[in-house]
Design an enzyme around this catalytic site. Structure first.
Site, PDB file in Angstrom:
ATOM      1  N   HIS A 266      39.897  48.847  41.011  1.00  0.00           N
ATOM      2  CA  HIS A 266      39.738  47.689  40.108  1.00  0.00           C
ATOM      3  C   HIS A 266      40.305  48.096  38.738  1.00  0.00           C
ATOM      4  O   HIS A 266      41.470  48.470  38.649  1.00  0.00           O
ATOM      5  CB  HIS A 266      38.235  47.337  40.090  1.00  0.00           C
ATOM      6  CG  HIS A 266      37.858  46.023  39.487  1.00  0.00           C
ATOM      7  ND1 HIS A 266      38.751  45.088  39.050  1.00  0.00           N
ATOM      8  CD2 HIS A 266      36.623  45.486  39.225  1.00  0.00           C
ATOM      9  CE1 HIS A 266      38.111  44.035  38.566  1.00  0.00           C
ATOM     10  NE2 HIS A 266      36.816  44.263  38.651  1.00  0.00           N
ATOM     11  N   HIS A 309      47.130  43.676  45.711  1.00  0.00           N
ATOM     12  CA  HIS A 309      46.013  42.897  45.178  1.00  0.00           C
ATOM     13  C   HIS A 309      45.363  42.124  46.305  1.00  0.00           C
ATOM     14  O   HIS A 309      46.063  41.659  47.206  1.00  0.00           O
ATOM     15  CB  HIS A 309      46.492  41.920  44.089  1.00  0.00           C
ATOM     16  CG  HIS A 309      45.380  41.435  43.232  1.00  0.00           C
ATOM     17  ND1 HIS A 309      44.590  40.382  43.593  1.00  0.00           N
ATOM     18  CD2 HIS A 309      44.903  41.901  42.060  1.00  0.00           C
ATOM     19  CE1 HIS A 309      43.671  40.202  42.669  1.00  0.00           C
ATOM     20  NE2 HIS A 309      43.831  41.113  41.726  1.00  0.00           N
ATOM     21  N   ASP A 367      48.082  46.053  36.193  1.00  0.00           N
ATOM     22  CA  ASP A 367      47.876  47.394  35.654  1.00  0.00           C
ATOM     23  C   ASP A 367      49.112  48.265  35.698  1.00  0.00           C
ATOM     24  O   ASP A 367      49.121  49.356  35.151  1.00  0.00           O
ATOM     25  CB  ASP A 367      46.740  48.088  36.417  1.00  0.00           C
ATOM     26  CG  ASP A 367      45.403  47.474  36.074  1.00  0.00           C
ATOM     27  OD1 ASP A 367      45.249  47.052  34.921  1.00  0.00           O
ATOM     28  OD2 ASP A 367      44.537  47.402  36.957  1.00  0.00           O
TER      29      ASP A 367
END
Ligand code: CMC
Length: 428
Positions: A266, A309, A367
């Site tokens: 995460h 994801h 990210d």
């Protein structure tokens, strides 16, 4: 709400079961399985692969199309035309503020940025080399011990005050955790600065010299806050909702969210991406290919960090804006040739052409590029996930507020039990 029904037949069960089907404003229809318990059946969905845990009107994601909408507005439009404080207002209250509402809201946040002076003593209990996420978890939970007023969670006004306190104090506590790490004095917030500027000021200024806030950094920081602000029922938000469903203190609920965010699957991924790029070392083809091969090897737990994801099976729209911001920041800093950026771009290119990643629809996520921008701004790697937590606080508190504004039940999942059935304790 139910205009259709699903009929379930179960082998061994005489009658079939009718379940209501609901349609939302967008996205897949849902089957309401709540009635199954009365029939002696539970549904089974570890990892929530196809389970909606709630109704929500805050954020919508179409993973197939790469769409992310906050209260209906696309993330790329918000990132380019709005700012983080306005986005906070939108997520919390549902509509964009007018000028007066914006000023009043921004003023309230600014005037709640200071933390109780005694909170500084909390930090001293941590080792200097403690990870700032562990400090954040502890200190944010500790806020529950400092702010005893306005805690009637059934009242909208009290929930709003908790929300404002959290949005305002998170950057202060985050910067304090960094200062504690590096052994510098804590820096008080300044009311003449905006949200992102204030965070950079508290992170980097010290009593010995004048600190000039770089406007490029402030703009990039604000955009990073915006791109991480909310993502519907992700693991940390669901954690906050679950904790909140027990009636727990709001600061304690957010601390639970911070804990859930920390994992590398995460929010911890942004730190892990930079560590991975460091490990790769240089942008030689064979070096990069070695890491790609490692990620594809089923006998190796390594995953390409910043890729994949649960919901996006097309590009992550946040990653697109993040990549543009990364290019802008590095160009403005004269660091367009940054070696880590080169590795990242080559890694992305190879992975996007590789059958393994194409087949599994694995694209760079938010990210993948955020760490490179943060590093260029001088932010230490161990602060990346902390910055994600600062940004996501508005998402967490908006979902908590939404849940408590409506009727709700304590979240209490059931299980498929696979242990021993009853047996007798051995006689002694
Ligand atoms: N590198 C290599 N293989 C991968 C990766 C990756 N990054 N991500 C998924 N896979 C493979 C996975 O091994 C599986 O292969 P197979 O079907 O052969 O078993 C397939 O792709 C499907 O993946 P999954 O693990 O079932 O997907 P998931 O939805 O359970 O996990 C994820 C999603 C984000 C946890 C995972 O993609 C991952 O660990 N990515 C790296 C960590 C990361 O970047 N996380 C940040 C997510 S975005 C920020 C946020 O919202 O917090």
């Amino acid at each position: 709400m139910a205009d259709r029904k699903a009929t379930l037949t179960v082998e061994g069960l005489e009658k079939s079961i009718e379940l209501p089907v609901y349609s939302g404003a967008a996205g897949p229809d849902v089957i309401d399985v709540r009635g199954l318990g009365a029939e002696g059946l539970f549904t089974y969905d570890p990892g929530f692969m196809a389970t909606s845990s709630c109704q929500s009107a805050i954020t919508y994601i179409d993973g197939g199309q790469g769409v992310l909408l906050h209260r209906g507005y696309p993330i790329d439009q918000l990132a380019k035309q709005s700012d983080f404080v306005e986005l906070c207002y939108l997520l919390l209250f549902g509509e964009l503020p007018d000028k007066a509402q914006y000023d009043e809201f921004a003023g309230r946040i600014t005037h709640h940025t200071m933390v109780h002076e005694q909170l500084a003593n909390f930090f001293k209990g941590f080792r200097r080399d403690a990870h700032p996420m562990s400090i954040l978890c502890g200190v944010v939970g500790g806020l529950a011990a400092f702010y005893h007023d306005h805690l009637d969670i059934t009242k909208q006004e009290d929930r709003e005050i908790s929300a404002i306190r959290l949005i305002a104090k998170m950057p202060t506590i985050a910067a304090m955790s960094h200062k504690y790490n590096v052994g510098q004095p804590f820096v008080y917030p300044r009311n003449d600065l905006n949200y992102a500027e204030n965070f950079l000021y508290m992170m980097f200024s010290n009593p010995c010299e004048n600190y000039e806030i770089n406007p490029v950094f402030a703009k990039a920081m604000d955009r990073i806050f915006m791109l991480h602000a909310d993502h519907e029922q992700n693991a940390s938000t669901s954690t906050v909702r679950l904790a909140g469903s027990t009636g727990a203190n709001p600061f304690a609920c957010i601390s639970a969210g911070i804990a859930a965010l920390w994992g590398p699957a995460h929010g911890g991924a942004n730190e892990a991406v930079l560590n991975m790029l460091d490990e790769i070392g240089d942008d030689s083809e064979e070096n990069i290919q070695r890491f790609i091969d490692k990620a594809k090897d089923k006998n190796d737990p390594f995953k390409l960090m910043g890729f994949g994801h649960r919901v996006y099976r097309n590009f992550d729209p946040r990653a697109k804006v993040m990549k543009e911001t990364c290019d802008e920041v590095l160009a403005q800093l004269g660091k367009a040739d940054d070696p880590q950026l080169k590795i990242a771009k080559r890694l992305e290119q190879i992975a996007l052409e590789d059958e393994y990643f194409v087949e599994r629809k694995l694209y760079p996520n938010v990210d993948f590029y955020s760490g490179i921008i943060l590093k260029a701004m001088g932010i230490p790697t161990n602060m990346f996930t902390v910055i994600f937590a600062v940004s996501r606080t508005i998402g967490w508190i908006s979902h908590w507020h939404e849940m408590l504004s409506d009727s709700y039940k304590i979240s209490r999942p059931r299980q498929l039990y696979t242990g021993h059935t009853q047996r007798d304790y051995p006689a002694k």
